[in-house]
Scaffold this motif. Structure first.
Motif, short mmCIF file in Angstrom:
data_model
loop_
_atom_site.label_atom_id
_atom_site.label_comp_id
_atom_site.label_asym_id
_atom_site.label_seq_id
_atom_site.Cartn_x
_atom_site.Cartn_y
_atom_site.Cartn_z
N GLU A 171 1.84 -5.09 -9.60
CA GLU A 171 0.98 -4.65 -8.50
C GLU A 171 1.25 -3.21 -8.05
OE1 GLU A 171 4.19 -7.34 -6.62
OE2 GLU A 171 2.93 -7.29 -8.40
N MET A 172 2.49 -2.72 -8.28
CA MET A 172 2.75 -1.33 -7.86
C MET A 172 2.16 -0.33 -8.86
SD MET A 172 3.87 -1.70 -4.97
CE MET A 172 3.75 0.07 -4.74
N ILE A 173 1.99 -0.73 -10.11
CA ILE A 173 1.25 0.12 -11.05
C ILE A 173 -0.19 0.24 -10.58
CG2 ILE A 173 0.42 0.32 -13.43
CD1 ILE A 173 2.94 -1.16 -14.33
N GLU A 227 0.84 -1.20 0.00
CA GLU A 227 0.00 0.00 0.00
C GLU A 227 0.87 1.25 0.00
OE1 GLU A 227 -3.51 2.07 2.78
OE2 GLU A 227 -2.77 0.04 3.22
N LEU A 228 0.45 2.25 -0.76
CA LEU A 228 1.06 3.58 -0.71
C LEU A 228 0.25 4.43 0.25
CD1 LEU A 228 1.59 4.10 -4.55
CD2 LEU A 228 3.38 3.57 -2.89
N LEU A 229 0.91 5.11 1.17
CA LEU A 229 0.23 5.93 2.16
C LEU A 229 0.18 7.38 1.71
CD1 LEU A 229 1.77 4.44 5.43
CD2 LEU A 229 -0.38 3.82 4.28
N VAL A 230 -0.96 8.00 1.89
CA VAL A 230 -1.17 9.39 1.48
C VAL A 230 -1.58 10.20 2.69
CG1 VAL A 230 -2.41 10.94 -0.05
CG2 VAL A 230 -1.84 8.63 -0.83
N ASP A 231 -0.91 11.31 2.91
CA ASP A 231 -1.21 12.21 4.03
C ASP A 231 -1.38 13.62 3.48
OD1 ASP A 231 -1.50 13.39 6.50
OD2 ASP A 231 0.63 13.29 7.03
N LEU A 274 2.83 3.86 -15.01
CA LEU A 274 2.42 5.12 -14.40
C LEU A 274 2.93 6.30 -15.24
CD1 LEU A 274 3.21 4.17 -10.70
CD2 LEU A 274 0.96 4.21 -11.81
N LEU A 275 2.07 7.27 -15.44
CA LEU A 275 2.44 8.45 -16.23
C LEU A 275 3.23 9.42 -15.36
CD1 LEU A 275 2.24 10.08 -18.85
CD2 LEU A 275 0.05 10.99 -18.02
N THR A 276 4.39 9.84 -15.87
CA THR A 276 5.26 10.75 -15.12
C THR A 276 5.64 11.96 -15.99
OG1 THR A 276 7.23 9.51 -15.80
CG2 THR A 276 6.23 8.92 -13.68
N ARG A 312 10.16 10.94 4.29
CA ARG A 312 10.06 12.39 4.41
C ARG A 312 10.12 13.10 3.06
NH1 ARG A 312 13.65 16.68 5.31
NH2 ARG A 312 15.42 15.25 5.11
N LEU A 313 10.96 12.58 2.15
CA LEU A 313 11.17 13.26 0.88
C LEU A 313 10.41 12.63 -0.29
CD1 LEU A 313 15.01 14.00 1.08
CD2 LEU A 313 13.11 15.55 1.58
N GLY A 314 9.99 11.39 -0.15
CA GLY A 314 9.24 10.79 -1.25
C GLY A 314 9.45 9.30 -1.38
N VAL A 315 8.69 8.74 -2.33
CA VAL A 315 8.73 7.30 -2.63
C VAL A 315 8.94 7.14 -4.13
CG1 VAL A 315 7.37 5.17 -2.69
CG2 VAL A 315 7.20 6.71 -0.70
N LEU A 316 9.87 6.28 -4.51
CA LEU A 316 10.14 5.98 -5.92
C LEU A 316 9.71 4.56 -6.21
CD1 LEU A 316 11.49 6.54 -8.72
CD2 LEU A 316 13.62 5.67 -7.71
N ILE A 317 8.85 4.39 -7.20
CA ILE A 317 8.43 3.06 -7.64
C ILE A 317 9.29 2.63 -8.82
CG2 ILE A 317 6.56 1.68 -8.59
CD1 ILE A 317 4.58 3.53 -7.21
N ASN A 318 9.98 1.52 -8.64
CA ASN A 318 10.78 0.91 -9.72
C ASN A 318 10.67 -0.60 -9.57
OD1 ASN A 318 12.59 0.75 -11.92
ND2 ASN A 318 14.30 0.43 -10.51
N ALA A 319 9.44 -1.08 -9.62
CA ALA A 319 9.14 -2.47 -9.28
C ALA A 319 8.82 -3.33 -10.50
CB ALA A 319 7.99 -2.52 -8.29
N GLY A 320 9.22 -2.88 -11.68
CA GLY A 320 8.97 -3.66 -12.88
C GLY A 320 7.60 -3.39 -13.48
#
Length: 560
Positions: free
Chosen positions: A298-300, A235-239, A501-503, A260-268
Motif C-alpha cells: 500500500e505504500m508503493i 496517506e503521504l502529506l504534500v506541502d 518506487l523509482l529512486t 521536517r527533514l523527510g519521510v522514508l518508505i521501507n514498508a515492504g
C-alpha cells in the motif's frame, strides 16, 4: 481526512516500516541528534528480514579486509556490470546507483559496527554468477548470535525468526549431514551445548534475521528512537510540492505527523497482494510467498498517488517451494533450492524435460520456472532411493521413511519404475525415461552438456560437500537409477518482490519525468532494486535496504 489540521506530532524524520533499513536510518538520525519516529503497521518489529537469513551482500567489506580476501569497489562494479548490465527496463539499476551502492555499503556496515552491532562474514558463500569480478569466498555478512532477552519488554515485540536455536547460519547449513559426517555431529553438539548454557544462564540467543533485527532494535532503543506499533500510514502529506508528513492510524484514530527533514518508505513490497501480483507478475500467487502477511504494497501505491514513478514491477526474488501436508499456513514455505541441487535428483516440467540448471541460485531457477509457466508451474523434482537415503527432502531428515500423510496427500509420489512414477505425476513416461537416461549419461561423462550443472563455484558450494574430491568431476551430479523413484511438485515461490518506487542515487523518490519528489525517500522492497532483475549473491535485498536507508538519512541531514 483533513490534512490541513494542526499536527498531532512533529519529528525531524519519519520512517515507515520497521525492517533493517528503517532501524539503520533511525540510528543515523539519532547520532545527529534528530528526532525520528518509526511507524510500523503491525504489532511486531522486524518485517520479512526477521524471518530471513538476515544476509547482507556487501562488497569490499571490513571483514574481507581483515581476513585478507581481495575485493574492491571496482571489482564489485565489474561483477555488477557483467551480471546486471545496462537494461532500459531497469532504471533503478543504473550505473550511477550501482556505483553508489558498492561505495556506500561498506561505510554503512562500518556505521553499524560503530553502533555496537556484532556482525561477521560467512566463511564461504560464493557469488551466484560465474562472471568477471565475482567473489568465490563471498561477500555475505550476517549478524552474530544475539540474546533477545536483552530487549527486555520489547522482546515480545520482535518478530520471531525461523531458527529458534543458538546456531550460526553456516552451522545450521551443516545439520543435514549429521548422519554422514563426524564434523556435522560435532557442530550439533556445539549448538546443543549453547542451548543448555543459555537455559542455565537465562539467555535466549537467536540467529539469522531475528538476530540482526534484534541487534538493530536494541541499538535504536538505546539511541532513543521513537517506535510506534500498530501505526498504519494511510496517506503521504504534500506541502508546496514537498512531502511534509503522513497521516497514520494509531489506536484507531487518524493522526497527522509532520516531518521536517523527510519521510522514508521501507514498508515492504507487494508479494502478499494478489491484486497487484495479477497486474504486475501474472501467474504467481500470494500464497507462495515467504514474506510476512503485511507485505501488501500500500505504500508503493500511496507514493503513486502523489506522482511517484514505479519501476521493475515484474521483478521478484524467487524461491522454489514445495507444499508438505500441514505447511499450508506456515509463514516460511518449504524452500527446495538446497534439495534439487543434490546428486540423484533433477527437475522436469510437466512434459518431462529438464529446463534449467538445478544448482543455480534460487532467484535464477525460479525465474526459469516462470518463464515457461505454461508447462513448468508446477514442475516436478524427480529423485531415486539413493537420494531419499542420503539427503533431506522438504525439511525431513534423510531416510526412506517419510510421513504417511505425504503419501496420502500425494505430496510425495512414488513409482517402482520410471514409467510408473511418470504416470503418478501425469507425465509422458517415454519422455521422462529419455530425459533421465540422457542426464545419467552426463553423470557418467562428468559434465552436464545441457545446462552446465556443477561447472561453477556456486554449484559446487550447494552440492554435496562430502562428495567433493579431486577425482570427482562434480559434487552435484549423481545418477537416477535405483528404484523406487519419487517426485515432489515444485512452485515458484518468493522471498519478496523486487520492484517498487523509482529512486535515484540518493534514495530520493522520482516522478515519471525524472524529477525529484522533495522530502520523500524509499528503500528495501518498497523501492525498485539497484540489482535490476537479478540477485547477484546472498543478501542482494537486505544489503541494499540498509545501504539506501543509510544514504537517505545522510542526504536528509545534509539539507540543514
Amino acid at each position: 481526512m483533513d490534512a490541513n489540521r494542526s499536527a498531532n506530532h512533529a519529528f525531524d524524520f519519519i520512517v515507515i516500516g520497521s525492517g533493517a533499513g528503517s532501524l539503520c536510518a533511525a540510528l543515523v538520525m539519532r547520532t545527529a541528534g534528530k528526532r525520528v519516529v518509526i511507524l510500523e503497521k503491525t504489532g511486531l518489529i522486524g518485517g520479512t528480514t526477521a524471518l530471513s537469513g538476515g544476509v547482507m551482500w556487501i562488497p569490499a567489506n571490513r571483514f574481507m579486509r581483515e581476513q585478507g580476501i581481495d575485493d574492491s569497489a571496482d571489482q564489485a562494479m565489474r561483477y555488477l556490470d557483467a551480471v546486471v548490465g545496462e537494461q532500459q527496463n531497469a532504471p533503478a539499476a543504473s550505473r550511477a546507483r550501482r556505483r553508489a551502492y558498492v561505495e556506500q555499503s561498506p561505510k554503512m556496515l562500518d556505521f553499524l559496527v560503530e553502533q555496537g552491532l556484532r556482525l561477521r562474514r560467512i566463511p564461504s558463500w560464493p557469488d551466484y554468477y560465474d562472471a568477471p569480478g565475482a567473489s568465490i569466498p563471498g561477500r555475505a555478512v550476517v549478524s552474530d548470535l544475539f540474546d533477545v532477552k536483552r530487549l527486555g519488554e520489547w522482546r515480545t515485540k520482535l518478530r520471531p525468526g525461523f531458527i529458534p536455536l543458538p546456531a550460526r547460519l553456516e552451522e545450521a547449513m551443516q545439520l543435514p549431514l549429521i548422519k554422514r559426517s563426524g564434523a556435522a555431529k560435532k557442530i550439533l553438539l556445539r549448538i546443543l551445548g549453547r542451548a543448555i548454557a543459555d537455559k542455565l544462564t537465562g539467555r535466549a540467543r537467536r540467529t539469522a534475521g531475528e538476530a540482526l533485527q534484534g541487534q538493530l532494535l536494541l541499538a535504536a532503543l538505546k539511541a532513543g528512537v521513537d517506535i510506534r506499533l500498530d501505526a498504519a500510514v494511510v496517506e503521504l502529506l504534500v506541502d508546496n510540492g514537498r512531502v511534509s508528513g503522513v497521516i497514520a492510524r494509531i489506536d484507531g484514530t487518524p493522526q497527522r505527523i509532520d516531518a521536517r527533514l523527510g519521510v522514508l518508505i521501507n514498508a515492504g513490497g507487494f508479494a502478499r497482494n494478489q491484486r497487484m501480483l495479477d497486474r504486475y507478475i501474472p501467474g504467481t500467487s500470494a500464497s507462495w510467498s515467504s514474506t510476512i502477511e503485511a507485505d501488501t504494497g500500500e505504500m508503493i501505491e500511496a507514493g503513486e498517488r502523489i506522482g511517484a514513478a514505479t519501476a521493475q514491477m515484474s521483478a521478484r526474488i524467487g524461491m522454489q517451494i514445495a507444499w508438505p501436508p500441514g505447511s499450508e499456513r506456515m509463514q516460511v514455505k518449504a524452500a527446495m533450492q538446497n534439495d534439487i541441487c543434490k546428486p540423484h535428483a533433477i527437475v522436469v516440467d510437466r512434459t518431462g524435460v529438464r529446463f534449467a540448471r538445478e544448482s543455480s541460485s534460487h532467484p535464477e531457477f525460479s525465474e526459469r520456472m516462470l518463464a515457461r509457466k505454461d508447462t513448468a508451474v508446477p514442475s516436478w523434482m524427480i529423485c531415486d532411493s539413493q537420494y531419499l537415503e542420503t539427503y533431506m527432502l522438504a525439511g525431513s531428515m534423510p531416510g526412506k521413511k517419510k510421513p504417511q500423510a505425504w503419501m496420502d496427500a500425494k505430496f510425495l509420489r512414488r513409482g517402482d519404475t520410471i514409467e510408473a512414477l511418470a504416470d503418478a505425476c501425469g507425465i509422458d513416461g517415454a519422455r521422462l525415461r529419455a530425459t533421465i537416461e540422457r542426464y545419467n549419461r552426463f553423470v557418467d561423462q562428468g559434465r552436464d552438456d545441457d545446462f552446465g550443472r556443477g561447472d561453477f563455484a556456486y554449484d559446487r558450494w550447494v552440492g554435496d560437500p562430502l562428495r567433493a574430491s579431486p577425482d570427482r568431476p562434480s559434487n552435484t551430479l549423481g545418477k537416477i537409477e535405483r528404484a523406487p523413484f519419487y517426485a515432489v511438485a515444485l512452485y515458484p515461490g518468493d522471498v519478496g518482490t523486487y520492484g517498487g518506487l523509482l529512486t535515484d542515487e540518493y534514495a530520493r523518490v522520482l516522478r515519471a519525468d525524472g524529477s525529484v519528489i522533495p522530502g520523500l525517500y524509499a528503500t528495501g522492497t518498497s523501492s525498485a532494486s539497484v540489482m535490476g532483475y537479478t540477485e547477484p549473491g546472498p543478501g542482494g535485498s537486505i544489503g541494499p535496504a540498509l545501504t539506501w536507508a543509510y544514504i537517505a538519512a545522510h542526504h536528509a541531514l545534509a539539507r540543514e
